[in-house]
Motif scaffolding. Structure first.
Motif, PDB file in Angstrom:
ATOM      1  N   HIS A 108       0.753  -1.343   0.000  1.00 58.96           N
ATOM      2  CA  HIS A 108      -0.094  -0.065   0.028  1.00 58.96           C
ATOM      3  C   HIS A 108       0.967   1.281  -0.084  1.00 58.96           C
ATOM      4  O   HIS A 108       0.449   2.278  -0.625  1.00 58.96           O
ATOM      5  CB  HIS A 108      -0.758  -0.090   1.055  1.00 58.96           C
ATOM      6  CG  HIS A 108      -1.910   1.120   1.491  1.00 58.96           C
ATOM      7  ND1 HIS A 108      -1.438   2.367   2.230  1.00 58.96           N
ATOM      8  CD2 HIS A 108      -2.980   1.673   0.635  1.00 58.96           C
ATOM      9  CE1 HIS A 108      -2.402   3.243   1.879  1.00 58.96           C
ATOM     10  NE2 HIS A 108      -3.435   2.674   1.252  1.00 58.96           N
ATOM     11  N   ALA A 109       2.046   1.422   0.884  1.00 60.38           N
ATOM     12  CA  ALA A 109       2.881   2.521   0.888  1.00 60.38           C
ATOM     13  C   ALA A 109       4.277   1.894   0.926  1.00 60.38           C
ATOM     14  O   ALA A 109       4.563   0.922   1.271  1.00 60.38           O
ATOM     15  CB  ALA A 109       2.530   3.028   2.081  1.00 60.38           C
ATOM     16  N   TYR A 110       5.209   2.927   0.120  1.00 63.93           N
ATOM     17  CA  TYR A 110       6.541   2.479   0.330  1.00 63.93           C
ATOM     18  C   TYR A 110       7.444   3.492   0.820  1.00 63.93           C
ATOM     19  O   TYR A 110       6.897   4.819   0.823  1.00 63.93           O
ATOM     20  CB  TYR A 110       7.108   2.302  -1.412  1.00 63.93           C
ATOM     21  CG  TYR A 110       6.956   3.366  -1.961  1.00 63.93           C
ATOM     22  CD1 TYR A 110       8.055   4.313  -2.272  1.00 63.93           C
ATOM     23  CD2 TYR A 110       6.019   3.890  -2.612  1.00 63.93           C
ATOM     24  CE1 TYR A 110       7.996   5.532  -2.765  1.00 63.93           C
ATOM     25  CE2 TYR A 110       5.667   5.051  -3.361  1.00 63.93           C
ATOM     26  CZ  TYR A 110       6.933   5.881  -3.675  1.00 63.93           C
ATOM     27  OH  TYR A 110       7.003   7.081  -4.458  1.00 63.93           O
ATOM     28  N   SER A 111       8.523   3.314   1.239  1.00 66.52           N
ATOM     29  CA  SER A 111       9.372   4.469   1.821  1.00 66.52           C
ATOM     30  C   SER A 111      10.875   4.253   0.958  1.00 66.52           C
ATOM     31  O   SER A 111      10.940   3.229   0.645  1.00 66.52           O
ATOM     32  CB  SER A 111       9.633   4.220   3.186  1.00 66.52           C
ATOM     33  OG  SER A 111       8.929   4.569   4.049  1.00 66.52           O
ATOM     34  N   VAL A 112      11.431   5.216   0.764  1.00 70.73           N
ATOM     35  CA  VAL A 112      12.842   5.275   0.195  1.00 70.73           C
ATOM     36  C   VAL A 112      13.828   5.580   1.241  1.00 70.73           C
ATOM     37  O   VAL A 112      13.724   6.425   2.160  1.00 70.73           O
ATOM     38  CB  VAL A 112      12.936   6.366  -0.843  1.00 70.73           C
ATOM     39  CG1 VAL A 112      14.325   6.672  -1.550  1.00 70.73           C
ATOM     40  CG2 VAL A 112      11.736   6.534  -1.953  1.00 70.73           C
ATOM     41  N   VAL A 113      14.869   4.749   0.973  1.00 67.02           N
ATOM     42  CA  VAL A 113      16.015   4.831   1.905  1.00 67.02           C
ATOM     43  C   VAL A 113      17.093   5.413   1.046  1.00 67.02           C
ATOM     44  O   VAL A 113      17.627   4.748   0.087  1.00 67.02           O
ATOM     45  CB  VAL A 113      16.385   3.769   2.743  1.00 67.02           C
ATOM     46  CG1 VAL A 113      17.700   4.023   3.754  1.00 67.02           C
ATOM     47  CG2 VAL A 113      15.408   3.396   3.641  1.00 67.02           C
ATOM     48  N   ASP A 134       2.007  10.128  -3.905  1.00 68.86           N
ATOM     49  CA  ASP A 134       0.861  10.063  -3.112  1.00 68.86           C
ATOM     50  C   ASP A 134       0.903   8.642  -1.950  1.00 68.86           C
ATOM     51  O   ASP A 134       0.381   8.632  -1.157  1.00 68.86           O
ATOM     52  CB  ASP A 134      -0.434   9.821  -3.817  1.00 68.86           C
ATOM     53  CG  ASP A 134      -0.927  11.280  -4.189  1.00 68.86           C
ATOM     54  OD1 ASP A 134      -0.264  12.189  -3.581  1.00 68.86           O
ATOM     55  OD2 ASP A 134      -1.873  11.168  -5.153  1.00 68.86           O
ATOM     56  N   ARG A 135       1.703   7.562  -2.549  1.00 66.15           N
ATOM     57  CA  ARG A 135       1.866   6.431  -1.954  1.00 66.15           C
ATOM     58  C   ARG A 135       3.038   6.037  -1.430  1.00 66.15           C
ATOM     59  O   ARG A 135       3.428   5.166  -0.700  1.00 66.15           O
ATOM     60  CB  ARG A 135       1.680   5.206  -2.750  1.00 66.15           C
ATOM     61  CG  ARG A 135       0.400   5.153  -3.649  1.00 66.15           C
ATOM     62  CD  ARG A 135      -0.678   4.196  -3.277  1.00 66.15           C
ATOM     63  NE  ARG A 135      -0.250   2.904  -3.198  1.00 66.15           N
ATOM     64  CZ  ARG A 135      -0.179   1.981  -4.303  1.00 66.15           C
ATOM     65  NH1 ARG A 135      -1.017   2.353  -5.338  1.00 66.15           N
ATOM     66  NH2 ARG A 135      -0.067   0.623  -4.294  1.00 66.15           N
ATOM     67  N   CYS A 136       3.737   7.497  -1.251  1.00 67.69           N
ATOM     68  CA  CYS A 136       5.216   7.343  -0.330  1.00 67.69           C
ATOM     69  C   CYS A 136       4.870   7.701   0.895  1.00 67.69           C
ATOM     70  O   CYS A 136       4.291   8.795   1.238  1.00 67.69           O
ATOM     71  CB  CYS A 136       6.147   8.314  -1.188  1.00 67.69           C
ATOM     72  SG  CYS A 136       7.878   8.215  -0.300  1.00 67.69           S
ATOM     73  N   ALA A 137       5.416   6.708   1.828  1.00 70.28           N
ATOM     74  CA  ALA A 137       5.090   6.914   3.408  1.00 70.28           C
ATOM     75  C   ALA A 137       6.419   7.855   3.668  1.00 70.28           C
ATOM     76  O   ALA A 137       5.976   8.731   4.617  1.00 70.28           O
ATOM     77  CB  ALA A 137       5.436   5.601   4.071  1.00 70.28           C
ATOM     78  N   SER A 138       7.685   7.670   3.155  1.00 75.04           N
ATOM     79  CA  SER A 138       8.698   8.598   3.677  1.00 75.04           C
ATOM     80  C   SER A 138       9.839   8.402   2.885  1.00 75.04           C
ATOM     81  O   SER A 138       9.933   7.705   2.258  1.00 75.04           O
ATOM     82  CB  SER A 138       9.115   8.143   5.078  1.00 75.04           C
ATOM     83  OG  SER A 138       9.435   6.860   5.302  1.00 75.04           O
ATOM     84  N   VAL A 139      10.760   9.386   2.787  1.00 69.56           N
ATOM     85  CA  VAL A 139      11.988   9.208   2.409  1.00 69.56           C
ATOM     86  C   VAL A 139      12.889   9.527   3.466  1.00 69.56           C
ATOM     87  O   VAL A 139      13.102  10.589   4.173  1.00 69.56           O
ATOM     88  CB  VAL A 139      12.341  10.441   1.220  1.00 69.56           C
ATOM     89  CG1 VAL A 139      13.634  10.331   0.544  1.00 69.56           C
ATOM     90  CG2 VAL A 139      11.222  10.319   0.070  1.00 69.56           C
ATOM     91  N   LYS A 172       4.851   3.187   8.855  1.00 73.43           N
ATOM     92  CA  LYS A 172       4.197   2.093   8.025  1.00 73.43           C
ATOM     93  C   LYS A 172       4.424   1.855   6.480  1.00 73.43           C
ATOM     94  O   LYS A 172       3.388   1.543   5.909  1.00 73.43           O
ATOM     95  CB  LYS A 172       2.599   2.826   8.355  1.00 73.43           C
ATOM     96  CG  LYS A 172       2.434   3.195   9.603  1.00 73.43           C
ATOM     97  CD  LYS A 172       2.687   2.108  10.773  1.00 73.43           C
ATOM     98  CE  LYS A 172       2.399   2.667  12.207  1.00 73.43           C
ATOM     99  NZ  LYS A 172       2.884   1.394  13.371  1.00 73.43           N
ATOM    100  N   ALA A 173       5.652   2.015   6.335  1.00 76.51           N
ATOM    101  CA  ALA A 173       5.832   1.458   4.899  1.00 76.51           C
ATOM    102  C   ALA A 173       5.705  -0.150   4.764  1.00 76.51           C
ATOM    103  O   ALA A 173       5.920  -0.738   5.729  1.00 76.51           O
ATOM    104  CB  ALA A 173       7.385   1.684   4.452  1.00 76.51           C
ATOM    105  N   GLU A 174       5.512  -0.579   3.687  1.00 80.60           N
ATOM    106  CA  GLU A 174       5.035  -1.977   3.342  1.00 80.60           C
ATOM    107  C   GLU A 174       6.322  -2.495   2.336  1.00 80.60           C
ATOM    108  O   GLU A 174       6.425  -3.663   2.305  1.00 80.60           O
ATOM    109  CB  GLU A 174       3.845  -2.313   2.921  1.00 80.60           C
ATOM    110  CG  GLU A 174       2.750  -1.947   3.811  1.00 80.60           C
ATOM    111  CD  GLU A 174       1.434  -2.099   3.741  1.00 80.60           C
ATOM    112  OE1 GLU A 174       1.186  -2.683   2.369  1.00 80.60           O
ATOM    113  OE2 GLU A 174       0.513  -1.796   4.429  1.00 80.60           O
ATOM    114  N   VAL A 175       6.966  -1.622   1.918  1.00 83.94           N
ATOM    115  CA  VAL A 175       8.022  -1.828   0.724  1.00 83.94           C
ATOM    116  C   VAL A 175       8.914  -0.581   1.052  1.00 83.94           C
ATOM    117  O   VAL A 175       8.816   0.312   1.250  1.00 83.94           O
ATOM    118  CB  VAL A 175       7.272  -1.695  -0.531  1.00 83.94           C
ATOM    119  CG1 VAL A 175       8.241  -2.107  -1.798  1.00 83.94           C
ATOM    120  CG2 VAL A 175       6.064  -2.576  -0.903  1.00 83.94           C
TER     121      VAL A 175
END
Length: 242
Positions: A108-113, A134-139, A172-175
């Motif tokens: 549902h949501a992804y984060s970038v590291v 819109d689907r990015c939880a965080s960077v 709450k990132a899932e990917v």
């Protein structure tokens, strides 16, 4: 099929690592050509270096004198994709877009590291520009410079894993998307440590580029990415200026 994978910085060892990662998922019959810009910074960690890299990448691609079927711009959050799309009649895939769009199939949501904190706004802006925000939880920033990914790989892995874990627990990132071309090849180790899907933009871009070529699809030339109008460009020696 021949795909050009263009590093955005001038560090040849990073180009080689990116090319190895790209080759690892390429289908039989796909040739991967890693290219290093002729000029630019040895790592890209800010707007000045990113704009410089955009010119350098376009210059390097236009100087390549053999046929090719697609181009991958292997810099996360960097400028220049749009220019390449205007200049070329083959698909152009940026690893930022490739990673984020792939992640949206997986959760549902992804984060970038990514690397340094100063690169976070650049990545956020590029994701917004591409319609992927819109689907990015965080960077999240690992706090490491790009070249530290090579010089201290164990420390780099631990720093990336730590931020990936926080993205899952707190944001709450899932990917997780790996937010630097220099992180290519780390996805499996981070997946094992975090328990969530981890997307490497380089490998994702290769499979997307291959799919576009096989489908016979490329950039629309009707409007936004129409071929540049013929103009006299003064003082620039690059191929695209001739």
């Amino acid at each position: 099929m021949r795909i050009l994978v263009v590093n955005v910085n001038t560090t040849e060892s990073i180009t080689q690592a990116i090319a190895r990662s790209a080759h690892s998922v390429a289908a039989p019959g796909t040739e991967i050509i890693g290219l290093t810009p002729f000029f630019g910074a040895d790592s890209i960690e800010g707007n000045f270096e990113s704009y410089l890299a955009a010119i350098a990448v376009m210059d390097r691609v236009m100087a390549y004198d053999q046929p090719f079927d697609a181009v991958i711009q292997a810099g996360y959050g960097e400028h220049g994709r749009e220019g390449l799309q205007e200049l070329l009649n083959v698909p152009v895939v940026d690893i930022t877009d490739a990673a984020a769009s792939t992640a949206m199939f997986l959760g549902h949501a992804y984060s970038v590291v990514t690397t340094l904190d100063r690169t976070v706004p650049l990545i956020e802006d590029r994701l917004k520009l591409s319609g992927l925000w819109d689907r990015c939880a965080s960077v999240r920033a690992s706090g490491l410079a790009v070249l530290e990914l090579e010089s201290d790989p164990e420390r780099a892995l631990e720093a990336i894993v730590r931020q990936a874990e926080l993205a899952v627990l707190e944001d709450k990132a899932e990917v997780i998307c790996l937010g630097c071309g220099g992180m290519a090849g780390l996805d499996e180790q981070i997946r094992q440590r975090t328990g969530v899907p981890v997307v490497d933009g380089v490998t994702a871009a290769v499979t997307i580029a291959e799919s576009l070529v096989r489908l016979g699809l490329s950039t629309s030339k009707v409007r936004t990415y129409a071929t540049p109008r013929p103009k006299k460009i003064v003082g620039w020696p690059g191929r695209f200026g001739r």
